[in-house]
Design a protein around this motif. Sequence first.
Motif, short mmCIF file in Angstrom:
data_model
loop_
_atom_site.label_atom_id
_atom_site.label_comp_id
_atom_site.label_asym_id
_atom_site.label_seq_id
_atom_site.Cartn_x
_atom_site.Cartn_y
_atom_site.Cartn_z
N CYS A 154 -41.74 -47.55 -55.93
CA CYS A 154 -41.63 -47.38 -54.48
C CYS A 154 -42.93 -46.83 -53.90
CB CYS A 154 -40.46 -46.46 -54.14
SG CYS A 154 -38.86 -47.20 -54.46
N THR A 210 -45.29 -48.74 -51.17
CA THR A 210 -45.64 -48.06 -49.92
C THR A 210 -47.15 -47.98 -49.76
OG1 THR A 210 -43.59 -46.79 -50.02
CG2 THR A 210 -45.34 -45.92 -48.61
N GLN A 241 -42.55 -51.45 -47.16
CA GLN A 241 -41.58 -50.38 -46.90
C GLN A 241 -40.84 -50.04 -48.20
OE1 GLN A 241 -39.19 -51.63 -43.60
NE2 GLN A 241 -40.93 -51.75 -42.21
N HIS A 301 -39.82 -47.33 -49.38
CA HIS A 301 -38.76 -46.32 -49.30
C HIS A 301 -37.37 -46.95 -49.25
CE1 HIS A 301 -39.59 -47.32 -45.09
NE2 HIS A 301 -38.34 -46.95 -44.83
N PHE A 302 -37.28 -48.22 -48.84
CA PHE A 302 -35.99 -48.88 -48.80
C PHE A 302 -35.44 -49.17 -50.20
CE2 PHE A 302 -37.19 -50.32 -44.43
CZ PHE A 302 -36.12 -49.70 -43.78
N LEU A 353 -38.15 -56.68 -46.80
CA LEU A 353 -39.45 -56.06 -47.06
C LEU A 353 -40.47 -56.68 -46.15
CD1 LEU A 353 -39.94 -55.68 -50.91
CD2 LEU A 353 -39.69 -53.89 -49.21
N ASN A 400 -45.73 -52.96 -42.67
CA ASN A 400 -45.64 -52.01 -41.55
C ASN A 400 -46.38 -52.52 -40.35
OD1 ASN A 400 -44.07 -50.15 -42.84
ND2 ASN A 400 -45.82 -49.11 -43.77
#
Length: 98
Positions: free
Chosen positions: A62, A66, A71, A73-74, A95, A98
């Motif tokens: 993760c 990131t 993303q 964190h999902f 996914l 950002n």
Amino acid sequence: MRLAESFSKEACIAAWEAVGAVPPTRACLNDSQVRRELGDSSDADKTHIAMAEMQLANSMACGVLTAHGFQGHFLKVAEAIFAITGGDHFTSNDLELN
């Protein structure tokens, strides 16, 4: 087997012994079909070690995602449940940059 034989004193004691109720050993918790959670046993337990390694790998993956703009964190595992979609199917739309 008849109902009276199924619930005889001997049959009940044998069933209780199998699950660790008599004597109280909690043997049923060692069954592979029982849900396990990280931290529910000693650090020397094989399942605990495997779960800790999976948690570490998940955290690292993760973090890499990131760091590369996704993303990540999902995809973090929360309480042994993947929290990405709340149980729905995971698709490429989940996914996004950002």
